[in-house]
Each structure stands twice: as structure tokens, then as C-alpha cells.
Design an enzyme around this catalytic site. Structure first.
Site, PDB file in Angstrom:
ATOM      1  N   TYR A   1      -1.605  -0.141  10.662  1.00 36.67           N
ATOM      2  CA  TYR A   1      -1.809  -0.536   9.263  1.00 36.67           C
ATOM      3  C   TYR A   1      -0.611  -0.119   8.422  1.00 36.67           C
ATOM      4  CZ  TYR A   1      -3.528  -0.539   4.479  1.00 36.67           C
ATOM      5  OH  TYR A   1      -3.660  -0.746   3.124  1.00 36.67           O
TER       6      TYR A   1
ATOM      7  N   SER B   1       0.846  -1.195   0.000  1.00 32.56           N
ATOM      8  CA  SER B   1       0.000   0.000   0.000  1.00 32.56           C
ATOM      9  C   SER B   1       0.882   1.246   0.000  1.00 32.56           C
ATOM     10  CB  SER B   1      -0.906   0.013   1.242  1.00 32.56           C
ATOM     11  OG  SER B   1      -1.526   1.283   1.417  1.00 32.56           O
TER      12      SER B   1
END
Length: 247
Positions: free
Chosen positions: A156, A143
């Protein structure tokens, strides 16, 4: 493009979003594909649409027993595989001040440890494929959060940063065997991932989608299909795919 009809692929997170889009494109390009996720019903539905060379394997990457059983099913059906895409992931808003240990553990177990379980299971297959002169690919879906800080998403981001670094290290380990490793970092993408968030988080993502214009899961699948269809001497090792308006 090289011929994908001879490839045997495993795609995790294939029940929805980016994983489903990648599995679909690989299958449409002719590859045999094991669709991997927790939700067997969704996998069976997708496999029914994609044809007899695809099949669903209910597998929870956070469980070693589940992973072992699922990998055995894949090997029974496909034999040795030569293409592994780790697309399973979870994104939760878990501010450090809130101390949500369960959410932190869930993200670490899915986004990092889950990837390692599949890497451990299929690395021998990839090395064997490359030694036999075939193309062998390991693709990890990380990501842009590996680099860009988003308040409330520290854990995250940390899991994705770890995955990006792991991918670079895996390439150092596997490139001498002619196994290609690709790390792909999508930016804002319209997927089911946002539904894991609480109401404020979903509102924030909706606002960003409106202002920026999110990528579609199929956009990321396009990148993966292009990457794994290069001749075996070409490794696109690090790719960032962003919406045009995302800085």
C-alpha cells in the site's frame, strides 16, 4: 475564490468517503460533476441529492474496457472536462511474509494503474481547456503512507509513494501547458477504507482514531475545493493534511 460554476469535473471513488465528499463540495460550489465508482446505485443516490448537474458513471478503474466505456459516457454528457480528481483507492493489510499476491495486485491496479487510466483518458481535455484560457486541474489523492512506514502495509505504501512521484512527474510534463497538478496526502481519515481490512486491522484503525482523532472526509474535500478555486496561475502542487495529533 474563482468561480467553479463553469467547471466540468470528474471525481473517482465518489461512492463513499473522500471521493463522495469532494464530489459533493464541488457540486455545491456549482460545478458539473461526473461521479465515478463501481457502485452505480450509490452514485445514483448521491447524484439525486446533488441535483441535475451531477450524474453517476459506473466505472471500474482496474478494467480498461470499463474505463473506456465510462469515459465515453462522461464525454457524451459533459463534453471536454477541465477538472479530474483521482480519489479511488484501496488499502489492504498484506504483509510481505504472507505473499498475498491478489491483494498486492488489487492495490497496484486501483491505486496506481487506475489513476494512469484516467490520466491517459483526460489529459487531452485538460490541455485543451488550458489552451482555451480556462483553469485545468488534475488532483491525485495519495496518502501520508507515501512517506511514513506502517508495518504490514508495504505494498500500500509503495503504491502511494509511486502516486506521489507520478504526480510530481506529471506536473513537470503538464505545467508547460498550464495544467495544474496537485498531489494531496491525507493522514488518518475516518472513511470506509478501513472496512477493507481484516479484523486486526480494523481494531488498529479504531484504536488510532480514538487516540489521535481522525480527520473527516469533508476536511479533505475542503482542501481540494480551496486548491482548485485558486486563480489559474497558482498551483498548490503538494499538500499533506494530518490530524493535529498525528506526528
Amino acid at each position: 475564490m474563482t468561480d467553479l460554476q463553469i467547471r466540468k469535473a470528474v471525481v473517482t471513488g465518489a461512492a463513499s468517503g473522500i471521493g463522495a465528499a469532494i464530489a459533493t463540495q464541488l457540486a455545491e460550489a456549482g460545478a458539473a460533476v461526473a461521479l465515478v465508482a463501481r457502485r452505480q446505485d450509490r452514485l445514483d443516490d448521491l447524484a439525486g441529492k446533488l441535483g441535475p448537474r451531477t450524474f453517476g458513471v459506473g466505472l471500474n478503474v482496474t478494467s480498461q474496457d470499463s474505463a473506456d466505456a465510462g469515459v465515453a459516457r462522461i464525454h457524451e454528457r459533459l463534453g471536454s472536462v477541465d477538472l479530474v480528481v483521482n480519489a479511488a483507492g484501496v488499502m489492504l493489510a498484506a504483509p510481505i511474509a504472507d505473499g498475498r499476491l491478489d491483494d498486492w495486485t488489487r492495490m497496484i491496479d486501483t491505486n496506481l494503474t487506475g489513476v494512469l487510466r484516467l490520466v491517459r483518458a483526460f489529459t487531452p481535455d485538460l490541455i485543451a481547456a488550458a489552451e482555451a484560457g480556462r483553469t485545468a486541474d488534475l488532483v491525485n489523492i495519495s496518502s501520508i503512507g507515501a512517506h511514513v512506514v506502517f508495518p504490514g502495509y508495504a505494498v500500500y505504501g509503495a503504491t502511494k509513494a509511486a502516486l506521489t512521484h507520478l504526480s510530481a512527474s506529471l506536473r513537470a510534463d503538464l505545467s508547460p501547458y498550464d495544467v495544474r497538478v496537485t498531489n494531496l496526502e491525507p493522514g488518518l481519515t475516518d472513511t470506509e477504507l478501513a472496512t477493507h481490512l481484516d479484523a486486526p486491522g480494523q481494531e488498529l484503525i479504531a484504536s488510532m482514531n480514538e487516540q489521535i482523532g481522525a480527520l473527516h472526509a469533508e476536511d479533505i474535500a475542503d482542501v481540494v475545493t480551496f486548491t482548485v478555486s485558486r486563480r489559474r496561475e497558482v498551483n498548490l502542487r503538494q499538500i499533506i493534511a494530518l490530524p493535529t495529533r498525528q506526528a
